[in-house]
Design a protein around this motif. Structure first.
Motif, PDB file in Angstrom:
ATOM      1  N   ILE A 142       0.834  -1.197   0.000  1.00  0.00           N
ATOM      2  CA  ILE A 142       0.000   0.000   0.000  1.00  0.00           C
ATOM      3  C   ILE A 142       0.868   1.247   0.000  1.00  0.00           C
ATOM      4  O   ILE A 142       0.639   2.197  -0.757  1.00  0.00           O
ATOM      5  CB  ILE A 142      -0.945   0.018   1.225  1.00  0.00           C
ATOM      6  CG1 ILE A 142      -1.896  -1.188   1.195  1.00  0.00           C
ATOM      7  CG2 ILE A 142      -1.737   1.325   1.273  1.00  0.00           C
ATOM      8  CD1 ILE A 142      -2.827  -1.223   0.007  1.00  0.00           C
ATOM      9  N   GLN A 143       1.900   1.244   0.844  1.00  0.00           N
ATOM     10  CA  GLN A 143       2.786   2.403   0.912  1.00  0.00           C
ATOM     11  C   GLN A 143       3.532   2.595  -0.395  1.00  0.00           C
ATOM     12  O   GLN A 143       3.746   3.727  -0.852  1.00  0.00           O
ATOM     13  CB  GLN A 143       3.778   2.249   2.066  1.00  0.00           C
ATOM     14  CG  GLN A 143       4.484   3.550   2.429  1.00  0.00           C
ATOM     15  CD  GLN A 143       3.513   4.660   2.776  1.00  0.00           C
ATOM     16  OE1 GLN A 143       2.634   4.496   3.618  1.00  0.00           O
ATOM     17  NE2 GLN A 143       3.648   5.799   2.109  1.00  0.00           N
ATOM     18  N   LEU A 199     -10.319   0.149   5.182  1.00  0.00           N
ATOM     19  CA  LEU A 199      -9.612  -1.089   5.503  1.00  0.00           C
ATOM     20  C   LEU A 199      -9.904  -2.182   4.477  1.00  0.00           C
ATOM     21  O   LEU A 199      -9.006  -2.926   4.072  1.00  0.00           O
ATOM     22  CB  LEU A 199     -10.009  -1.579   6.892  1.00  0.00           C
ATOM     23  CG  LEU A 199      -9.436  -0.844   8.101  1.00  0.00           C
ATOM     24  CD1 LEU A 199      -9.933  -1.495   9.386  1.00  0.00           C
ATOM     25  CD2 LEU A 199      -7.917  -0.830   8.075  1.00  0.00           C
ATOM     26  N   VAL A 200     -11.171  -2.289   4.064  1.00  0.00           N
ATOM     27  CA  VAL A 200     -11.556  -3.280   3.056  1.00  0.00           C
ATOM     28  C   VAL A 200     -10.777  -3.035   1.767  1.00  0.00           C
ATOM     29  O   VAL A 200     -10.212  -3.963   1.165  1.00  0.00           O
ATOM     30  CB  VAL A 200     -13.073  -3.243   2.786  1.00  0.00           C
ATOM     31  CG1 VAL A 200     -13.425  -4.089   1.557  1.00  0.00           C
ATOM     32  CG2 VAL A 200     -13.847  -3.762   4.001  1.00  0.00           C
ATOM     33  N   LEU A 201     -10.736  -1.792   1.326  1.00  0.00           N
ATOM     34  CA  LEU A 201     -10.031  -1.466   0.081  1.00  0.00           C
ATOM     35  C   LEU A 201      -8.549  -1.804   0.176  1.00  0.00           C
ATOM     36  O   LEU A 201      -7.989  -2.449  -0.723  1.00  0.00           O
ATOM     37  CB  LEU A 201     -10.200   0.013  -0.247  1.00  0.00           C
ATOM     38  CG  LEU A 201      -9.371   0.499  -1.446  1.00  0.00           C
ATOM     39  CD1 LEU A 201      -9.799  -0.218  -2.726  1.00  0.00           C
ATOM     40  CD2 LEU A 201      -9.466   2.009  -1.614  1.00  0.00           C
ATOM     41  N   GLU A 202      -7.896  -1.378   1.253  1.00  0.00           N
ATOM     42  CA  GLU A 202      -6.456  -1.614   1.363  1.00  0.00           C
ATOM     43  C   GLU A 202      -6.136  -3.101   1.461  1.00  0.00           C
ATOM     44  O   GLU A 202      -5.147  -3.567   0.891  1.00  0.00           O
ATOM     45  CB  GLU A 202      -5.891  -0.839   2.556  1.00  0.00           C
ATOM     46  CG  GLU A 202      -5.949   0.671   2.347  1.00  0.00           C
ATOM     47  CD  GLU A 202      -5.241   1.454   3.436  1.00  0.00           C
ATOM     48  OE1 GLU A 202      -4.649   0.833   4.344  1.00  0.00           O
ATOM     49  OE2 GLU A 202      -5.278   2.702   3.377  1.00  0.00           O
ATOM     50  N   SER A 203      -6.977  -3.852   2.159  1.00  0.00           N
ATOM     51  CA  SER A 203      -6.774  -5.303   2.249  1.00  0.00           C
ATOM     52  C   SER A 203      -6.966  -5.952   0.880  1.00  0.00           C
ATOM     53  O   SER A 203      -6.216  -6.866   0.500  1.00  0.00           O
ATOM     54  CB  SER A 203      -7.763  -5.913   3.251  1.00  0.00           C
ATOM     55  OG  SER A 203      -7.526  -5.429   4.545  1.00  0.00           O
ATOM     56  N   MET A 204      -7.964  -5.481   0.151  1.00  0.00           N
ATOM     57  CA  MET A 204      -8.239  -6.030  -1.178  1.00  0.00           C
ATOM     58  C   MET A 204      -7.076  -5.773  -2.125  1.00  0.00           C
ATOM     59  O   MET A 204      -6.595  -6.676  -2.832  1.00  0.00           O
ATOM     60  CB  MET A 204      -9.525  -5.387  -1.733  1.00  0.00           C
ATOM     61  CG  MET A 204     -10.086  -6.068  -2.966  1.00  0.00           C
ATOM     62  SD  MET A 204     -11.583  -5.236  -3.625  1.00  0.00           S
ATOM     63  CE  MET A 204     -12.668  -5.329  -2.210  1.00  0.00           C
ATOM     64  N   ILE A 205      -6.593  -4.539  -2.133  1.00  0.00           N
ATOM     65  CA  ILE A 205      -5.479  -4.182  -3.021  1.00  0.00           C
ATOM     66  C   ILE A 205      -4.232  -4.985  -2.680  1.00  0.00           C
ATOM     67  O   ILE A 205      -3.552  -5.527  -3.571  1.00  0.00           O
ATOM     68  CB  ILE A 205      -5.186  -2.667  -2.927  1.00  0.00           C
ATOM     69  CG1 ILE A 205      -6.324  -1.872  -3.588  1.00  0.00           C
ATOM     70  CG2 ILE A 205      -3.854  -2.322  -3.589  1.00  0.00           C
ATOM     71  CD1 ILE A 205      -6.197  -0.372  -3.428  1.00  0.00           C
ATOM     72  N   ALA A 206      -3.918  -5.078  -1.385  1.00  0.00           N
ATOM     73  CA  ALA A 206      -2.718  -5.800  -0.969  1.00  0.00           C
ATOM     74  C   ALA A 206      -2.795  -7.273  -1.336  1.00  0.00           C
ATOM     75  O   ALA A 206      -1.803  -7.879  -1.745  1.00  0.00           O
ATOM     76  CB  ALA A 206      -2.518  -5.639   0.536  1.00  0.00           C
ATOM     77  N   THR A 207      -3.972  -7.862  -1.215  1.00  0.00           N
ATOM     78  CA  THR A 207      -4.141  -9.286  -1.517  1.00  0.00           C
ATOM     79  C   THR A 207      -4.070  -9.556  -3.009  1.00  0.00           C
ATOM     80  O   THR A 207      -3.401 -10.493  -3.460  1.00  0.00           O
ATOM     81  CB  THR A 207      -5.486  -9.791  -0.954  1.00  0.00           C
ATOM     82  OG1 THR A 207      -5.523  -9.545   0.452  1.00  0.00           O
ATOM     83  CG2 THR A 207      -5.651 -11.284  -1.206  1.00  0.00           C
ATOM     84  N   ILE A 208      -4.750  -8.728  -3.800  1.00  0.00           N
ATOM     85  CA  ILE A 208      -4.748  -8.927  -5.257  1.00  0.00           C
ATOM     86  C   ILE A 208      -3.347  -8.720  -5.817  1.00  0.00           C
ATOM     87  O   ILE A 208      -2.929  -9.406  -6.749  1.00  0.00           O
ATOM     88  CB  ILE A 208      -5.755  -7.977  -5.945  1.00  0.00           C
ATOM     89  CG1 ILE A 208      -7.175  -8.276  -5.471  1.00  0.00           C
ATOM     90  CG2 ILE A 208      -5.682  -8.116  -7.468  1.00  0.00           C
ATOM     91  CD1 ILE A 208      -8.216  -7.278  -5.953  1.00  0.00           C
TER      92      ILE A 208
END
Length: 257
Positions: A94-95, A166-175
């Motif tokens: 994310i960073q 939080l949902v968005l950042e978790s989604m981006i990091a996982t994908i």
């Protein structure tokens, strides 16, 4: 957040199916009855959001404690950065995305991951700070319970915005960890639809606080429809990813024979 989302989804599905959606044989009415309890099953959703908002305010207060009156004014006036996000263990991916993307959310594409993260972080930051300011305006002899309840609408929105970020950042990091290929490409479109739908649902707030322009708001609404069209052929593949038993994916109203 997920139980309210599920409740909304099953109600939308029921309405889309007209009278057939009420028939038990088509399962939606049964699912609808089961879903309702989950909004209170782990504790009432409203109370849980209050707790999230209260925790965020507590972390925020720790960051500003000890500031002089002048320091507090400067802190508010300069639109302090999101201290909650700073404290959270944000994944490196994310960073990296934020470091590599344009700071100007007005000119960058809404499918840009950095832009998506910044828009949701800005909303959370603004809501948290203004909620804190609203509570701080109370008098020292005011009843704490009354003060807290008077800002409940604001507090719930803080919790909601925090959850979606939080949902968005978790989604981006996982994908981002998926291998390149059609699956990853499909999941990025699902991520885009999530962001577009979040923006559409809260478009009045984003417009009112000038985080999006009128033209961008129109693009959001077009984007939701375009992404739904793009994802429609992949609906079954996305559903199958949840491992739902086949007998739960059939209903008499789907039999066109």
């Amino acid at each position: 957040y997920s139980t309210w989302h599920a409740s909304n989804a099953v109600n939308t599905a029921r309405e889309a199916c007209g009278g057939a959606g009420y028939l038990a044989e088509n399962q939606l009415s049964i699912i609808r009855g089961d879903i309702d309890v989950f909004t209170t099953f782990e504790g009432d959703n409203t109370v849980l959001y209050q707790l999230v908002g209260k925790e965020l305010l507590g972390a925020y207060a720790d960051d500003i404690r000890g500031l002089s009156a002048r320091g507090w004014v400067r802190f508010v006036a300069t639109m302090a950065r999101d201290v909650v996000a700073e404290k959270t263990a944000v994944r490196q991916v994310i960073q990296t995305i934020l470091d590599d993307s344009d700071e100007d959310t007005d000119d960058s594409s809404l499918t840009n991951r950095g832009t998506q993260i910044r828009l949701l972080r800005k909303r959370e930051d603004h809501l948290l700070r203004t909620c804190a300011q609203r509570l701080q305006k109370s008098k020292s002899d005011d009843d704490a319970f009354d003060v807290f309840n008077s800002a409940q609408d604001h507090l719930l929105k803080v919790g909601h915005a925090h959850t979606e970020r939080l949902v968005l950042e978790s989604m981006i990091a996982t994908i981002a960890e998926c291998e390149d290929g059609p699956v990853r490409e499909l999941l990025w479109k699902v991520c885009d639809l999530f962001v577009y739908s979040v923006l559409e649902a809260d478009l009045a707030w984003f417009l009112m606080h000038r985080h999006v322009s009128v033209e961008r708001a129109k693009a959001v609404r077009r984007g939701v429809n375009d992404l739904c069209t793009d994802l429609r052929p992949h609906a079954r593949a996305l559903v199958d990813a949840f491992g739902i038993p086949e007998q739960l994916l059939t209903a008499p109203m789907l039999d066109h024979g």
